[in-house]
Design a protein around this motif. Structure first.
Motif, mmCIF file in Angstrom:
data_model
loop_
_atom_site.group_PDB
_atom_site.id
_atom_site.type_symbol
_atom_site.label_atom_id
_atom_site.label_comp_id
_atom_site.label_asym_id
_atom_site.label_seq_id
_atom_site.Cartn_x
_atom_site.Cartn_y
_atom_site.Cartn_z
ATOM 1 N N THR A 1 -35.606 -81.725 36.011
ATOM 2 C CA THR A 1 -34.991 -82.560 34.981
ATOM 3 C C THR A 1 -33.562 -82.111 34.753
ATOM 4 N N ILE A 2 -32.734 -83.011 34.246
ATOM 5 C CA ILE A 2 -31.302 -82.764 34.106
ATOM 6 C C ILE A 2 -30.906 -82.912 32.647
ATOM 7 N N HIS A 3 -30.129 -81.940 32.127
ATOM 8 C CA HIS A 3 -29.764 -81.907 30.720
ATOM 9 C C HIS A 3 -28.266 -81.660 30.603
ATOM 10 N N ASP A 4 -27.553 -82.628 30.035
ATOM 11 C CA ASP A 4 -26.093 -82.569 29.973
ATOM 12 C C ASP A 4 -25.607 -81.430 29.072
ATOM 13 N N VAL A 5 -24.639 -80.644 29.575
ATOM 14 C CA VAL A 5 -24.043 -79.553 28.796
ATOM 15 C C VAL A 5 -22.529 -79.575 28.932
ATOM 16 N N THR A 6 -21.961 -80.734 29.264
ATOM 17 C CA THR A 6 -20.524 -80.837 29.533
ATOM 18 C C THR A 6 -19.686 -80.270 28.405
ATOM 19 N N ASP A 7 -20.078 -80.544 27.174
ATOM 20 C CA ASP A 7 -19.270 -80.113 26.026
ATOM 21 C C ASP A 7 -19.540 -78.677 25.604
ATOM 22 N N ARG A 8 -20.448 -77.997 26.316
ATOM 23 C CA ARG A 8 -20.827 -76.649 25.884
ATOM 24 C C ARG A 8 -20.387 -75.546 26.834
ATOM 25 N N ILE A 9 -20.059 -75.871 28.082
ATOM 26 C CA ILE A 9 -19.868 -74.797 29.060
ATOM 27 C C ILE A 9 -18.610 -73.982 28.779
ATOM 28 N N HIS A 10 -18.703 -72.708 29.128
ATOM 29 C CA HIS A 10 -17.592 -71.779 28.937
ATOM 30 C C HIS A 10 -16.453 -72.156 29.893
ATOM 31 N N PRO A 11 -15.196 -72.040 29.438
ATOM 32 C CA PRO A 11 -14.057 -72.398 30.294
ATOM 33 C C PRO A 11 -14.047 -71.660 31.628
ATOM 34 N N THR A 12 -14.571 -70.439 31.665
ATOM 35 C CA THR A 12 -14.602 -69.673 32.914
ATOM 36 C C THR A 12 -15.475 -70.364 33.956
ATOM 37 N N LEU A 13 -16.566 -70.964 33.530
ATOM 38 C CA LEU A 13 -17.452 -71.652 34.470
ATOM 39 C C LEU A 13 -16.768 -72.888 35.040
ATOM 40 N N ALA A 14 -16.086 -73.640 34.189
ATOM 41 C CA ALA A 14 -15.350 -74.814 34.663
ATOM 42 C C ALA A 14 -14.253 -74.403 35.634
ATOM 43 N N GLU A 15 -13.548 -73.341 35.305
ATOM 44 C CA GLU A 15 -12.470 -72.864 36.173
ATOM 45 C C GLU A 15 -13.016 -72.401 37.515
ATOM 46 N N ALA A 16 -14.173 -71.746 37.514
ATOM 47 C CA ALA A 16 -14.783 -71.295 38.770
ATOM 48 C C ALA A 16 -15.106 -72.487 39.666
ATOM 49 N N ALA A 17 -15.638 -73.551 39.085
ATOM 50 C CA ALA A 17 -15.965 -74.745 39.876
ATOM 51 C C ALA A 17 -14.706 -75.380 40.458
ATOM 52 N N LEU A 18 -13.653 -75.441 39.679
ATOM 53 C CA LEU A 18 -12.394 -76.024 40.162
ATOM 54 C C LEU A 18 -11.803 -75.196 41.302
ATOM 55 N N ARG A 19 -11.845 -73.884 41.149
ATOM 56 C CA ARG A 19 -11.301 -73.007 42.204
ATOM 57 C C ARG A 19 -12.148 -73.089 43.471
#
Length: 602
Positions: A510-528
């Motif tokens: 199952t999939i549960h949205d957490v877009t508004d909760r993730i730590h900026p470091t995790l988003a930055e890791a995905a972008l890099r």
């Protein structure tokens, strides 16, 4: 409409007599204009928080109905209900309004019969907290429905005109479903003493069956207790499952029409026939967004998700979210999990220890070093051939053989505890993030695990158009045995059991949205990571102990992520933005166009 259908729609004699007594004109469905002296408020309009219900049968003339619907506020959806002469209403605003392709159903309260059994695992009550309103909007957004203004709902939670009921999980207190009711007596002094049902929605991740039916029943029972004569609702003509539910509960078709204003929300209802070819949800979400913007869609191979998008002199071939913009090099980097890991490590990102499966002795040494490992084919997708949390040499060898069925090269990887986080990156922008949880069942004290899995698999298949099922294979049996059970064991009532270790949607996750909760470091890791792979659209998979903290390891990359899995986040919109940036409508552009039309507008 057949004669048999008409006779079923005709109210019983007791209803006809009751309506005669209050002085209304009697007819099939009794949708004529209230006569003078009945007490009905004229030009009745009811604000529902997501738009207005325009009770067209209370209006003095059709032009007034058309003018009222044409004044729909931006971002809302108004519904003209009980329209007596839709062809006339449309003639006053043919470019703004359309006839909604929906059926109207009615439940006569005297014919309603309560359920014989009480629903288990959840209960139903009115909205009571602001947090519940957030959950309601999350469910609505997931289904592509209009969300409700939180302030409006909160201020009207005790209104007699409106009623929002929610289904609440008995264990977690999560909101599982919602329905809205309108009391016509309080809304406009309805001489017919009616009520109506709107905005029924159930969380597709909910594990309990019968939530929608229970919400409909509770609303009907609420209005029956108030003495209302009937409960009406509007349902799309092609929503056969919903129609079957309503007919099971005693609802019958009546000859009533609905008119709405043309807007972005309703666009698919009046833009003409859909593409005849059938695509899976991952392709369809992109096709729908493209058509909405005027981008031409040409089916190529619907069974495999191939289509061509074109606008002006530009054409792009897509396979779901994979396009010609993704180079063969980038695709090969995602396809080979060892290469993905190496590129991420070279970019300074955190990755788990990994080795290629070889001789039995070296494989066991790797297992002993880390205590628990993941075995996966070096190439593959959708979780196929992956075994997680392998702890014994025997299970290790069996998992390696399973992985070899999908790839000659098999990888052993350090098992990292945590949640499986998928981050969608489109055009070097993080667009969505979701936690993926493994397939889970809950005991009822009666049925064996095998039966519970089969039921859960059917529910997941229904909620995902067949995309998600729980495999009854060796890996599922291993996970069950690891927890100390067998397929024939009976779980205690309410006992939770994860029957898979991988969290892939295709294996029942199952999939549960957490877009508004993730730590900026995790988003930055995905972008890099996306930059290291040099790919424009990708789903990066991370293992994280907590989405709100900065700890992570990158597991792999998916060059063809399922964008439909992340609604209501704007994944399809951002995807079409990337392919056809000239179709992007920005707020500044809207304001500029408005100024061109009316230079005196603010």
């Amino acid at each position: 409409m057949s004669s048999s259908r008409q006779s079923r729609s005709t109210p019983p004699a007791s209803h006809r007599l009751e309506k005669m007594a209050v002085g209304t004109v009697v007819g099939q469905g009794n949708l004529s204009r209230p006569e003078r002296g009945t007490g009905a408020r004229p030009n009745a309009v009811l604000d529902c928080g997501w738009g207005r219900l325009v009770f067209a049968h209370t209006f003095a003339d059709n032009k007034a109905v058309a003018e009222t619907l044409s004044r729909e506020r931006e971002g809302h959806r108004d519904i003209g209900f009980y329209v007596r002469e839709p062809h006339v209403v449309l003639s006053f605003a043919p470019l703004e309004l359309f006839l909604d392709p929906s059926h109207t159903y009615r439940l006569w309260m005297s014919e309603y019969r309560p359920a014989r059994r009480r629903s288990k695992g959840f209960y139903i009550r009115p909205v009571s907290t602001r947090e519940e309103i957030e959950s309601i909007n999350r469910i609505y957004a997931h289904h592509g429905m209009m969300t409700v203004d939180p302030t409006f709902l909160w201020n009207n939670r005790r209104s007699r005109k409106l009623c929002y009921l929610v289904a609440i999980d008995e264990n977690t207190e999560d909101v599982l479903g919602v329905v809205m009711g309108a009391d016509h007596r309080y809304a406009f002094d309805d001489p017919e003493n009616g009520s109506s049902l709107w905005s029924l929605a159930v969380d597709p991740q909910a594990r309990h069956p019968g939530i929608g039916e229970a919400l409909v029943r509770r609303l009907a029972e609420r209005y029956k207790a108030r003495g209302r004569t009937f409960l009406d609702l509007s349902v799309m003509h092609n929503n056969v499952e919903a129609q079957a539910l309503y007919e099971k509960l005693g609802f019958r078709r009546i000859p009533a029409f609905t008119v709405k204003k043309r807007n972005m929300i309703n666009e698919r209802l009046y833009t003409g026939p859909e593409i005849e070819e059938t695509f899976n949800p991952y392709a369809q979400i992109i096709i729908d967004e493209a058509r909405r913007r005027g981008v031409a869609v040409e089916p190529i191979d619907p069974a495999e998700g191939y289509f061509r998008l074109s606008l002006g002199g530009r054409a792009v071939i897509c396979r779901e979210a994979l396009t010609e913009l993704t180079t063969a090099i980038a695709m090969s980097r995602c396809d080979n999990k060892a290469v993905t890991r190496r590129l991420c490590a070279e970019a300074g990102l955190r990755v788990p220890a990994q080795t290629v499966a070889g001789q039995s002795e070296s494989n066991i040494r790797f297992l002993e070093n880390y205590g628990s490992v993941v075995v996966k084919p070096a190439r593959g997708e959708q979780g196929m051939g992956i075994s997680v949390d392998i702890r014994s040499p025997d299970d290790l060898e069996a998992a390696i053989e399973t992985a070899k069925a999908f790839s000659d090269k098999v990888l052993l990887e350090q098992y990292c505890e945590g949640d499986d986080l998928r981050i969608i990156v489109i055009g070097r922008e993080m667009v969505a993030a979701a936690i993926r949880k493994p397939a889970t069942i809950f005991g009822n004290g009666n049925d064996p695990i095998r039966t519970l899995i089969e039921r859960q698999s059917r529910r997941r298949a229904k909620a995902t158009s067949g995309e998600s099922t729980v495999p009854m294979d060796q890996e599922t049996e291993r996970c069950i045995e690891l927890a100390g059970y067998s397929m024939e064991s009976v779980l205690a009532d309410g006992k939770e059991l994860r029957v898979r270790k991988t969290a892939n949607l295709h294996t029942g996750g199952t999939i549960h949205d957490v877009t508004d909760r993730i730590h900026p470091t995790l988003a930055e890791a995905a972008l890099r990571a996306a930059e290291a792979i040099d790919i424009p659209v990708v789903g990066m998979d991370l293992m994280v102990p907590d989405v709100e903290k900065d700890d992570y390891v990158i597991i792999e990359a998916n060059e063809r992520p399922g964008l439909a899995n992340h609604e209501p986040q704007p994944t399809a919109q951002k995807f079409v933005d990337l392919l056809f940036p000239q179709t992007v409508v920005r707020p500044a552009d809207i304001a500029a166009r408005r100024q061109e039309r009316d230079p005196y507008s603010p």
